[in-house]
Design an enzyme around this catalytic site. Structure first.
Site, PDB file in Angstrom:
ATOM      1  N   CYS A   2      65.328  13.566 -33.611  1.00 33.96           N
ATOM      2  CA  CYS A   2      64.268  14.540 -33.889  1.00 33.96           C
ATOM      3  C   CYS A   2      64.809  15.967 -33.865  1.00 33.96           C
ATOM      4  O   CYS A   2      64.300  16.837 -34.573  1.00 33.96           O
ATOM      5  CB  CYS A   2      63.120  14.383 -32.895  1.00 33.96           C
TER       6      CYS A   2
ATOM      7  N   HIS B  26      60.979  15.843 -27.023  1.00 39.62           N
ATOM      8  CA  HIS B  26      60.850  15.599 -28.458  1.00 39.62           C
ATOM      9  C   HIS B  26      60.768  16.930 -29.195  1.00 39.62           C
ATOM     10  O   HIS B  26      60.204  17.902 -28.688  1.00 39.62           O
ATOM     11  CB  HIS B  26      59.593  14.761 -28.721  1.00 39.62           C
TER      12      HIS B  26
ATOM     13  N   CYS C 298      36.353  15.707 -59.269  1.00 42.08           N
ATOM     14  CA  CYS C 298      35.766  15.591 -57.926  1.00 42.08           C
ATOM     15  C   CYS C 298      36.794  15.278 -56.849  1.00 42.08           C
ATOM     16  O   CYS C 298      36.455  15.218 -55.666  1.00 42.08           O
ATOM     17  CB  CYS C 298      34.689  14.512 -57.928  1.00 42.08           C
TER      18      CYS C 298
ATOM     19  N   CYS D 279      40.765  11.772 -59.555  1.00 44.29           N
ATOM     20  CA  CYS D 279      39.913  12.433 -60.539  1.00 44.29           C
ATOM     21  C   CYS D 279      40.076  13.942 -60.381  1.00 44.29           C
ATOM     22  O   CYS D 279      39.894  14.474 -59.277  1.00 44.29           O
ATOM     23  CB  CYS D 279      38.459  12.020 -60.341  1.00 44.29           C
TER      24      CYS D 279
END
Length: 501
Positions: free
Chosen positions: A133, A437, A44, A41
């Site tokens: 990664c 990582h 809202c 919407c």
């Protein structure tokens, strides 16, 4: 069709946190939790399912109308009745008005609708194909460098060479004489798949296999160094693009080495310039002085990034009980890189006047700043048998990095032409180069994102500032403002990449 309800029904939130997390196409209905056909919407910002699932988007509109009718009427409540009637399909970004019972044209000029679209068209993650990664973090960082990524995204799609495609514009690879794979084409396709909002994550397997073929050192699924990968990637993209500069073939001999084109004032590696050297290319002046006879030697070296030591006084590990000591800043690292240094016994300089190796000093100056300044912090160093990580936090500015103090001739440069804003950061998590990582932070249209392989989340500037940066990407403010002026104020019809070269 033209919708008379858009102006009074669409609210553009200034706070992006009001949107749900994740990719819009994967959002769930607030009522039934279905992630099929989500609609939002535009009044809202509540998400509901479409009419072909459980129809909660339409029910949301109907309930808002009933609420307005049952309450005591007033001018304010009459206005409330018209709210919640305009929705946007989170998969196609098309706008539908329940009061008009029709779709609004997709190319509507209404500014608020366009701003909501821009909020919804979020980032796409990159799937980890097995310790990839390091590659994903670099690709996401480069995708946020607008002037660089737009160049590749605007290139025409390229088919592999065959009888039917002979004569088409082609990109070739130097590696092993193999014309069946194009790094530029796979890189282009990967960049085009990001920032579409149509999928949560994209699998860069075609690019990864092209890298295997072209860069043998990256074959396999072991963890690799992100900085080393970035250098190889930019170098091979540069080499491959040289073959097809404006559609013409310009083969370059490996013996060409590195040279500077003083006429163009550009950094050229292995011959002619490319978008890689035009965007990332800068020039260093290396100045060596013999301490015995005073002879000075100068040479100019092109660079695509600067590798900075973290000064030794900041490397000491301290226990929780100890005083944390002074904070290392990016300026400390830049100052260490450009300060006058006396070479040790293992690096004695051969003085042509003295005809032997002598004690000497060395100093770097930046002779030409690049449009995008890439700074690599040397976090890995060799001890007797191991490559250890320097885990020191380095404080870095998000805006207004001033590089004028490191220039060879600062008086000849405009002060605003030496200021840089941060656009992306690569971070290494863990203790060793062969493990751990990689993730990345990137700034896109004024918002910061955290890229962790397939997962992309909105974040804030404070979180970015606290990151233990490994690679920092800054773009020059003056260049970026000029580029935006040419594109939007000047109204040029030229492709974006035409302004780079």
């Amino acid at each position: 069709m033209e919708c008379p309800h858009l102006n009074s029904n669409v609210s553009c939130p200034s706070d992006s946190s009001r949107f749900p997390n994740g990719t819009p196409s994967s959002w769930c209905c607030n009522v039934c939790r279905s992630n099929k056909s989500p609609w939002i919407c535009l009044t809202c910002l509540m998400v509901h399912c479409g009419r072909y699932v459980n129809g909660h988007a339409k029910k949301h509109f109907e309930e808002s109308q009933v609420l307005g009718i049952t309450q005591k009427k007033s001018e304010k409540q009459e206005k409330e009745k018209s709210h919640h009637s305009v929705c946007m399909d989170c998969s196609s970004y098309s706008v539908f008005c329940y009061r008009c019972d029709d779709f609004v044209v997709n190319d509507t000029k209404l500014g608020q609708v366009q701003k909501v679209r821009e909020h919804l068209q979020s980032a796409t993650g990159l799937r980890n194909l097995g310790n990839t990664c390091f590659m994903n973090a670099i690709l996401q960082s480069l995708s946020n460098i607008e002037q660089f990524s737009c160049y590749f995204k605007e290139l025409p799609a390229v088919a592999l060479r065959s009888g039917k495609t002979a004569g088409r514009r082609m990109y070739h690879t130097r590696s092993q004489g193999d014309s069946s794979v194009s790094l530029v084409e796979e890189f282009r396709k990967t960049l085009c798949s990001l920032w579409q909002g149509s999928q949560t994550a994209f699998s860069p397997d075609s690019l990864f296999y092209a890298i295997w073929k072209i860069m043998p050192s990256f074959r396999g699924y072991q963890q690799q160094d992100a900085h080393e990968f970035m250098r190889y990637l930019l170098d091979h993209l540069h080499r491959e693009l040289q073959y097809s500069r404006n559609g013409a073939s310009h083969p370059v001999s490996p013996q060409d080495g590195v040279r500077l084109s003083s006429a163009e004032g550009k950094c050229c590696i292995n011959g002619t310039a490319s978008v890689v050297t035009s965007i990332f290319g800068g020039i260093l002046q290396n100045e060596v002085n013999c301490l015995i006879c005073g002879t000075e030697s100068r040479k100019f070296d092109p660079f695509l990034d600067l590798s900075l030591d973290i000064p030794s006084q900041f490397r000491q590990k301290r226990s929780k009980d100890q005083d944390p000591g002074p904070t290392c800043t990016l300026r400390d690292c830049l100052r260490s890189f450009t300060d006058l240094e006396e070479l040790d016994e293992t690096e004695l300089y051969y003085c042509h006047k003295c005809k032997k190796r002598q004690k000497s000093t060395k100093k770097f100056w930046i002779q030409k700043l690049p449009k995008v300044l890439c700074l690599h912090l040397k976090r890995f160093h060799w001890t007797a048998f191991l490559r250890n990580k320097v885990d020191t936090y380095v404080e870095f500015p998000l805006k207004g990095l001033d590089m004028r103090g490191y220039l060879l001739e600062p008086e000849n440069s405009l002060s605003e032409n030496c200021l840089y804003d941060l656009v992306a950061v690569v971070v290494h998590h863990g203790s060793g180069v062969g493990s751990g990582h990689y993730t990345a932070y990137g700034s896109h249209e004024g918002r910061w994102y955290h890229f962790n392989d397939s997962t992309v989340t909105l974040t804030n500037e404070d979180t970015v500032r606290k990151a233990k940066a490994y690679i920092l990407f800054y773009w020059r403010i003056f260049f970026f403002k000029c580029l935006m002026f040419v594109l939007f104020v000047g109204g040029t019809k030229k492709p974006i990449h035409a302004t780079f070269l």
